[in-house]
Design a protein around this motif. Structure first.
Motif, mmCIF file in Angstrom:
data_model
loop_
_atom_site.group_PDB
_atom_site.id
_atom_site.type_symbol
_atom_site.label_atom_id
_atom_site.label_comp_id
_atom_site.label_asym_id
_atom_site.label_seq_id
_atom_site.Cartn_x
_atom_site.Cartn_y
_atom_site.Cartn_z
ATOM 1 N N ARG A 50 -1.956 -16.072 3.793
ATOM 2 C CA ARG A 50 -1.315 -15.733 4.848
ATOM 3 C C ARG A 50 -0.380 -14.724 4.613
ATOM 4 N N LEU A 87 2.143 2.936 5.837
ATOM 5 C CA LEU A 87 1.461 3.926 5.744
ATOM 6 C C LEU A 87 1.606 5.037 6.596
ATOM 7 N N ILE A 88 1.836 4.851 7.864
ATOM 8 C CA ILE A 88 2.129 6.058 9.011
ATOM 9 C C ILE A 88 3.477 6.647 8.528
ATOM 10 N N PHE A 127 -0.384 -6.873 4.177
ATOM 11 C CA PHE A 127 -1.083 -5.627 4.691
ATOM 12 C C PHE A 127 -0.813 -5.110 6.018
ATOM 13 N N ALA A 128 -0.480 -6.036 7.121
ATOM 14 C CA ALA A 128 -0.135 -5.523 8.530
ATOM 15 C C ALA A 128 1.132 -4.741 8.057
ATOM 16 N N TRP A 129 2.040 -5.178 7.369
ATOM 17 C CA TRP A 129 3.064 -4.261 7.077
ATOM 18 C C TRP A 129 2.938 -2.854 6.322
ATOM 19 N N LEU A 130 1.948 -2.899 5.463
ATOM 20 C CA LEU A 130 1.367 -1.869 4.921
ATOM 21 C C LEU A 130 0.939 -0.698 5.793
ATOM 22 N N THR A 131 0.152 -1.453 6.866
ATOM 23 C CA THR A 131 -0.249 -0.447 8.083
ATOM 24 C C THR A 131 1.037 0.675 8.622
ATOM 25 N N LEU A 132 1.883 -0.232 8.784
ATOM 26 C CA LEU A 132 3.175 0.511 9.314
ATOM 27 C C LEU A 132 4.020 1.606 8.307
ATOM 28 N N PHE A 145 -0.313 -12.591 2.212
ATOM 29 C CA PHE A 145 -1.188 -11.520 1.764
ATOM 30 C C PHE A 145 -1.501 -10.574 3.145
ATOM 31 N N THR A 146 -2.018 -11.265 3.893
ATOM 32 C CA THR A 146 -2.482 -10.594 4.924
ATOM 33 C C THR A 146 -1.262 -10.071 5.824
ATOM 34 N N THR A 147 -0.209 -10.698 5.611
ATOM 35 C CA THR A 147 0.922 -10.120 6.577
ATOM 36 C C THR A 147 1.358 -9.006 5.729
ATOM 37 N N TYR A 153 4.756 6.638 5.434
ATOM 38 C CA TYR A 153 4.579 7.239 4.405
ATOM 39 C C TYR A 153 3.959 8.781 4.560
ATOM 40 N N ILE A 154 2.946 8.878 5.467
ATOM 41 C CA ILE A 154 2.294 10.043 6.108
ATOM 42 C C ILE A 154 3.315 11.046 6.294
#
Lengths: 267, 291, 325
Positions: free
Chosen positions: C32, C45-46, C38-43, C34-36, C48-49
């Motif tokens: 759990r 990533l934007i 990755f949800a943060w990573l999505t944020l 771990f998946t959290t 970071y771009i």
């Protein structure tokens, strides 16, 4: 949870359920309902819709924890422990108190794997084939499915699916089985079969059943709890009106409200 | 004389004429929209098919005035870079999707992450290339297959994430309740019950994302660049070298004044479109079977 | 079997249920968390771009300021850079695309949702349109160069000869140009617009259509006066998303628009867009030029992010207020 040998508090009460208040957010759903569940008996919960009978049932194995805004005040004692104690893992609770749902909900896997699911979950070390057969026999389904154990559980008829769900629940020999209107999605013949099955189960298990069907409660339940809705404070709060042996409750209710409900004056 | 209403059909009054007129326009629009598709397909088969031969798949691209040649290295390059992209994007997308669909319980984080993913689907593919250029090419100092793969993965992540979330959410909640009722931990509910049921939908999502990025050109233009040689030479692959891809080959050759190269561009298009269509059709069949 | 069954029963006569093992609990917590992550990573990533592209562009932004957005020359030899023609070209091509692709897309959505066709043909047509979206843009570019441009050149040049006084036709089409580019772009956004409009139209409850027919409308009166207005917010969101795609589309434009630094209203004159500028100049850019191109990328990023966020908000808002019964 400690070992199963712990002596029960009151001799034949398995679950001593004292609900003070159940909230969904700010909404008071149920208040003041003390329902003792007796060993090797079938306890029926009846009452008009919205009276909180399902809510109380789902509080017993902590299914309501799935609802984020759910809040429970009171205590439910099971084998000497408060199920709502601070150190209790709801997941463990559900392994000891099985549940059968309103809609038959077999997993999308073979009949065999459906029944073996709980065994694998609990890392059962014994003979799986034997245990699966025993559970299916216990659910009066063995004869119908013994030649197609590898078929998908969803391919069965509605009544068979529900019996498969019962087999799945009893495969791990839970102490108590909760049934939430288990026949409401079934036709009369399948209902009959499931009712007979319940009566057969009570020699080994303790069963709690929610039903909106008073005849069903009369047919299967040893004890019946009647819930009603209190709309006096502007909300719709359910509460226990009275609980008694089924025969006594239906023939000679103590409360006026029960009498009115049983005679069909409101629903 | 009584004034009775007229119920008869009429094709001449203005309401009927208007209806017929509008229906005709709609039909023309629909037919019109299909013409380019058929034109593209016919041209691919005619011009690309003419050049189709076994040589295409093992030969290297020709130099300016050469005849013959093929694009074997570009096919390998495309597959290799899409593979790198999938390696990054599939775990990322699916793990995040599990949080969005289930563990996030519709909280704030899930909502914001979902919004970010939706926004990312709208980021122009060339900007994925710009990002990979800044993050990989400028850091490592060379155009490479890795940079190309990273650029493509940026495009795959949101697609995979959103379709995987959708398929997990399509698992009947009764099944989830049953698993919870058996005493599964949240992770066991997910792995034992929900993921097996959601799998066909998730595979469809991954395949559609793969199909989409295999044709992407813009993100590769200045990350993987192009190469006239094989990415694997003498048994060892060099992933830190410029790498060929079908899409960039089509782009480069389409602007050349040589008939041989233009023919190859058409043939490469035919191969690329066939690849993309096959993946698309398989994934659709997979999805429909489940439904 | 039955003999072993009774043995088995005796051996296992306690409850089978055991609490989840510590391994299960550990796995549950880890997975759990771990998946959290990755949800943060999505944020991230934007973020970071934006940070990475913006950071690389920062020196150029500081140096050139707003003048970059209004300058009209791009000459690396003289060191003069301005992207007004590209910004103009980006919006002009996208608007043309929206006009063409949008109207076709909506017409198709109506055609596919309002029972004009037997079910089977409807499904065939629907998947045909979806296949349009699957063709890579570079293939459309190739098709545009060798099929579309030769095809429309005589028509374009005839229009220029007879109607040349209209600014839209003020130049002849010598090869690549704004119109062929926009035409190919419209084919590319058509599936997006059609799909979202179809969803919006089929989300309308039947009772609304029945109410319209009950009032005695013809099919088209029901479509134009009741159904399209009801679905308008969803359709509008689809158009905004299609517009966003057109703004950022690169290959079809790089191959078809002509890449010429011009500010012109003419449909047939060559032009340039931000995405095409990046595609053509990045591979051979010097370090200094790279920073400047990054500035152009920042501009493109913000334009598309803004358009997409608006479109997304419109769609989710219309789902919340209109879609649910």
């Amino acid at each position: 949870m400690t070992s199963a040998q712990t002596a029960t508090l009151t001799d034949d009460v398995v679950i001593d359920c004292k609900v003070d208040k159940i909230f969904y957010g700010n909404f008071l759903a149920v208040r003041d309902s003390d329902v003792p569940i007796y060993k090797n008996k079938i306890t029926g919960f009846i009452g008009p819709s919205g009276c909180g009978k399902s809510t109380v049932l789902k509080s017993i194995n902590r299914m309501n924890d799935l609802v984020r805004i759910f809040r429970f005040e009171g205590r439910i004692h099971f084998e000497g422990q408060d199920l709502y104690g601070t150190n209790v893992d709801p997941v463990s609770v559900r392994r000891h108190i099985g549940m059968v749902f309103q809609q038959p909900n077999p997993f999308s896997m073979s009949i065999y794997e459906n029944v073996a699911f709980g065994l694998r979950l609990n890392r059962y070390k014994g003979d799986y084939d034997a245990r699966v057969e025993e559970a299916l026999r216990g659910a009066a389904l063995w004869k119908e499915v013994k030649d197609k154990l590898q078929n998908n559980g969803m391919s069965l008829s509605g009544g068979q699916q529900q019996r498969l769900c019962i087999a799945r629940a009893i495969a791990t020999k839970p102490t108590v089985i909760l049934m939430d209107e288990p026949c409401s999605a079934l036709d009369p013949i399948a209902t009959r079969q499931v009712e007979e099955l319940m009566i057969g189960l009570k020699s080994e298990y303790t069963v709690v059943i929610v039903t909106h069907n008073m005849q069903q409660a009369q047919r299967v339940a040893d004890k019946t709890a009647f819930f009603s809705v209190d709309i006096s404070q502007g909300g719709r709060t359910g509460y226990l009106v009275e609980m008694n042996d089924t025969g006594k409750l239906f023939e000679n209710p103590r409360e006026q409200l029960t009498k009115e409900y049983l005679s069909g004056e409101f629903s | 004389m009584k004034n009775t209403p007229n119920f008869n059909k009429s094709f001449t009054d203005s309401r009927a004429l208007k209806s017929i007129f509008l229906s005709t326009i709609t039909v023309l629009c629909a037919v019109g929209a299909c013409i380019p598709l058929f034109s593209v397909l016919v041209m691919l088969i005619m011009r690309g098919g003419k050049r189709l031969s076994f040589e295409l798949f093992y030969a290297l691209p020709p130099t300016a005035f050469d005849t013959g040649g093929g694009f074997g290295n570009a096919i390998v390059g495309t597959l290799f870079m899409v593979g790198i992209a999938a390696l990054i994007a599939v775990p990322f997308g699916i793990l995040a999707a599990i949080y969005l669909a289930e563990f996030g319980e519709n909280g704030k984080l899930a909502e914001i992450a979902r919004f970010c993913a939706k926004t990312m689907t709208g980021i122009p593919s060339i900007l994925a290339g710009v990002l990979a250029y800044a993050a990989v090419v400028m850091v490592t100092g060379t155009y490479s297959a890795i940079a190309g793969g990273v650029a493509l993965s940026i495009l795959m992540i949101p697609t995979i994430m959103l379709t995987a979330e959708e398929s997990i959410k399509m698992v009947p909640s009764a099944m989830r309740e049953a698993a919870v009722g058996m005493g599964c931990t949240k992770t066991q509910v997910m792995w034992k019950v929900m993921l097996p049921v959601a799998m066909p939908g998730m595979i469809t999502g991954v395949m559609l994302a793969v199909a989409r990025v295999s044709g992407e050109t813009a993100p590769l233009l200045f990350t993987a660049l192009f190469s006239d040689y094989w990415i694997f030479q003498g048994g060892a692959g060099d992933i830190m070298e410029p790498t060929a891809s079908l899409a960039v080959l089509i782009y480069n050759f389409s602007g050349m004044p040589f008939e041989n190269q233009i023919e190859l561009a058409w043939a490469a298009s035919l191969v690329l479109v066939t690849m993309v269509f096959i993946i698309n059709i398989i994934s659709r069949m997979l999805f429909q079977k489940k439904k | 079997m039955s003999a072993s069954l009774s043995n088995q029963q005796q051996q296992n006569d306690g409850p089978i249920a055991v609490p989840p093992s510590s391994k299960d609990i550990f796995l549950d917590r880890t997975f759990r968390t771990f998946t959290t992550c990755f949800a943060w990573l999505t944020l991230l990533l934007i973020g970071y771009i934006v940070w990475e592209i913006g950071g690389t562009a920062l020196p150029a932004i500081k140096e050139m300021g707003v003048g970059f957005l209004t300058g009209t020359t791009w000459d690396p030899n003289k060191g003069e850079f301005g992207i007004l023609p590209q910004i103009w070209g980006t919006f002009y091509s996208s608007l043309l695309t929206l006009l063409l692709g949008g109207s076709f897309g909506i017409a198709i959505a109506v055609f596919l949702t309002q029972d004009f066709l037997p079910n089977k043909i409807q499904i065939v047509l629907k998947s045909t349109i979806e296949l349009l979206a699957a063709i890579p843009s570079v293939v459309y570019g190739l098709w545009g160069i060798f099929v579309l441009i030769p095809l429309i050149r005589p028509v374009a040049n005839w229009l220029h000869a007879t109607l040349g006084w209209i600014p839209f036709f003020s130049t002849s089409l010598s090869g690549p140009g704004m119109f062929p580019a926009a035409l190919v772009l419209s084919i590319m956004i058509l599936p997006t617009v059609a799909a979202i409009s179809q969803d919006a139209l089929s989300a309308i409850p039947d009772k609304i259509k029945e109410a319209a027919y009950g009032m005695g409308t013809t099919r088209w009166e029901a479509i134009l006066k009741v159904l399209l207005p009801t679905a308008s917010r969803g359709i509008f969101g689809g158009l905004v998303l299609g517009f966003g795609r057109a703004l950022g589309e690169t290959m079809a434009l790089a191959m078809l628009v002509g890449n010429s630094n011009q500010l012109s209203l003419s449909l047939f004159s060559p032009a340039d867009t931000l995405a095409a500028l990046l595609a053509l100049n990045f591979p051979e850019a010097s370090d200094y030029e790279t920073q400047i191109l990054m500035y152009a990328a920042v501009v493109l990023l913000f334009i598309t992010l803004a358009v997409n966020i608006i479109g997304e908000l419109i769609i989710s808002y219309s789902e919340r207020s209109g879609g649910k019964k």
